[in-house]
Design a protein around this motif. Structure first.
Motif, PDB file in Angstrom:
ATOM      1  N   GLY A 155       0.822  -1.202   0.000  1.00 56.37           N
ATOM      2  CA  GLY A 155       0.000   0.000   0.000  1.00 56.37           C
ATOM      3  C   GLY A 155       0.857   1.254   0.000  1.00 56.37           C
ATOM      4  N   PRO A 156       0.380   2.336  -0.612  1.00 57.77           N
ATOM      5  CA  PRO A 156       1.180   3.561  -0.708  1.00 57.77           C
ATOM      6  C   PRO A 156       1.299   4.279   0.625  1.00 57.77           C
ATOM      7  CG  PRO A 156      -0.989   3.911  -1.665  1.00 57.77           C
ATOM      8  CD  PRO A 156      -0.906   2.455  -1.338  1.00 57.77           C
ATOM      9  N   ARG A 157       2.474   4.864   0.858  1.00 59.45           N
ATOM     10  CA  ARG A 157       2.733   5.656   2.050  1.00 59.45           C
ATOM     11  C   ARG A 157       3.486   6.917   1.645  1.00 59.45           C
ATOM     12  NH1 ARG A 157      -0.191   2.238   3.546  1.00 59.45           N
ATOM     13  NH2 ARG A 157      -0.186   1.048   5.506  1.00 59.45           N
ATOM     14  N   LEU A 158       3.238   7.998   2.364  1.00 57.15           N
ATOM     15  CA  LEU A 158       3.888   9.278   2.086  1.00 57.15           C
ATOM     16  C   LEU A 158       5.315   9.279   2.622  1.00 57.15           C
ATOM     17  CD1 LEU A 158       3.481  12.301   1.123  1.00 57.15           C
ATOM     18  CD2 LEU A 158       3.010  12.802   3.544  1.00 57.15           C
ATOM     19  N   VAL A 159       6.227   9.835   1.850  1.00 63.02           N
ATOM     20  CA  VAL A 159       7.593  10.059   2.315  1.00 63.02           C
ATOM     21  C   VAL A 159       7.680  11.491   2.814  1.00 63.02           C
ATOM     22  CG1 VAL A 159      10.028  10.127   1.693  1.00 63.02           C
ATOM     23  CG2 VAL A 159       8.544   8.384   0.698  1.00 63.02           C
TER      24      VAL A 159
END
Length: 365
Positions: A155-159
């Motif tokens: 799943g996408p996560r913010l950097v």
């Protein structure tokens, strides 16, 4: 720590290890008193040793990087006269240092890499840019906010700032292209915006970026794909999309770094100023002071060695001089600046009237 966040932190740790490159599991770098390149007129390059010959080659590479930084043009090395000046990199040098970077190879053995950190004289580099008629990307430069989401399969996560190491490849490449990228602080609202990044909702990202300056956003989503990694990028300047592109690479680091290149290209296209050296083409010049065949041969040999002169053809001879047709890689203004420091020709007229040749005088041999 919630289980989902724990998985994300572990994924980032694994990703950072992968971004460091094959065979390197961990690398340490302490700034302290260590030499680092700072500013557009400094660069650092890898060297095999500290011999004079290796340093000379490295200085040429470092000056090439500085010219890319200063002009913003990644193709600047293809412009007339640039490669020849790289061989004279020492003439532009202000100082240099070496730095030893230490890491740990996958086998557990220590790994070392020597870096040459070179600083070049700003006035001399600026004169070179002007002399060759190269474009100029003005300073200070904007610092767009990087809204990067990474999906390693869970799943996408913010950097955000807390995960700055995971964005090291793109932040470093931005520095190599002469500008900087910022990361969002990573508050709860920004963390929740990862869905907007993934679906390309530029308006939502622009609203979140309102607290940052300038109003520029680089929006990227990096994900696993067959054969490696793929990233989709959109660069927005004050609500206007300047560029969109996609990058793919087996190495996540390279797929990520290409986001900085696309941004630099877009900024260069939008904000760089054209060089002042004039348009490449064919120009007529009048040369005074030619007293015989020896003078002509000296002049011809000199012009033949000039990197911005592509072709020379005599047009007419008069008692007081000779007219030539020169095909130049830049304009006549650049030619005048170039020969002005060579000690062979000096300008008699700074610019010619329409249809009239620019006049130079052959100096004593």
């Amino acid at each position: 720590m919630p289980q989902a966040m724990a998985r994300w932190m572990l994924a980032l740790a694994l990703l950072v290890g992968g971004l460091l490159g094959p065979g390197v599991a961990h690398a340490q770098r302490t700034e302290g008193d260590r030499a680092v390149a700072q500013g557009a007129y400094a660069a650092e390059v890898v060297v095999r040793n500290q011999t004079d010959g290796e340093r000379d080659k490295a200085l040429a590479r470092a000056l090439a990087q500085v010219l890319v930084n200063v002009t913003g043009d990644r193709d600047v090395l293809q412009r007339g006269g640039v490669r020849e000046e790289l061989a004279k990199a020492k003439d532009y040098l202000d100082g240099f240092d070496y730095r030893q970077d230490e890491g740990v190879a996958a086998t557990g053995a220590p790994s070392f890499q020597t870096m040459l950190v070179a600083r070049f004289k700003q006035p001399e580099v600026d004169d070179l840019v002007a002399m060759l008629g190269l474009p100029s990307w003005p300073q200070p430069r904007p610092k767009p906010v990087l809204w990067l989401a990474i999906d390693d399969g869970s799943g996408p996560r913010l950097v955000a700032l807390a995960q700055v190491n995971a964005a090291g490849a793109i932040l470093g490449q931005a520095k190599a292209r002469g500008f900087a990228l910022g990361l969002p602080a990573g508050n709860a609202a920004e963390q929740a915006a990862v869905g907007a990044i993934w679906r390309g909702d530029r308006a939502a990202i622009a609203a979140l970026s309102g607290r940052y300056s300038p109003p520029m956003q680089l929006i990227g989503k990096l994900r696993r794909s067959p054969g490696g990694w793929t990233a989709d990028w959109t660069f927005v300047d004050n609500g206007k999309v300047l560029s969109s592109w996609q990058t793919s690479n087996a190495d996540a680091r390279r797929a990520m770094a290409a986001g900085a290149d696309g941004t630099a290209d877009a900024l260069f296209k939008r904000y760089a100023r054209a060089g002042s050296g004039g348009t490449p083409g064919v120009y007529r010049v009048r040369i005074l002071g030619i007293q015989g065949s020896d003078d002509y041969l000296r002049l011809a040999g000199y012009l033949d060695d000039l990197p911005i002169v592509r072709r020379m053809m005599p047009v007419a001879a008069t008692p007081d001089g000779m007219e030539l047709s020169l095909e130049l890689a830049s304009g006549i203004a650049s030619f005048g600046k170039y020969v002005g420091r060579g000690g062979v020709l000096e300008a008699v007229t700074e610019s010619a009237d329409a249809g009239q040749p620019t006049t130079f005088r052959l100096t004593g041999g």
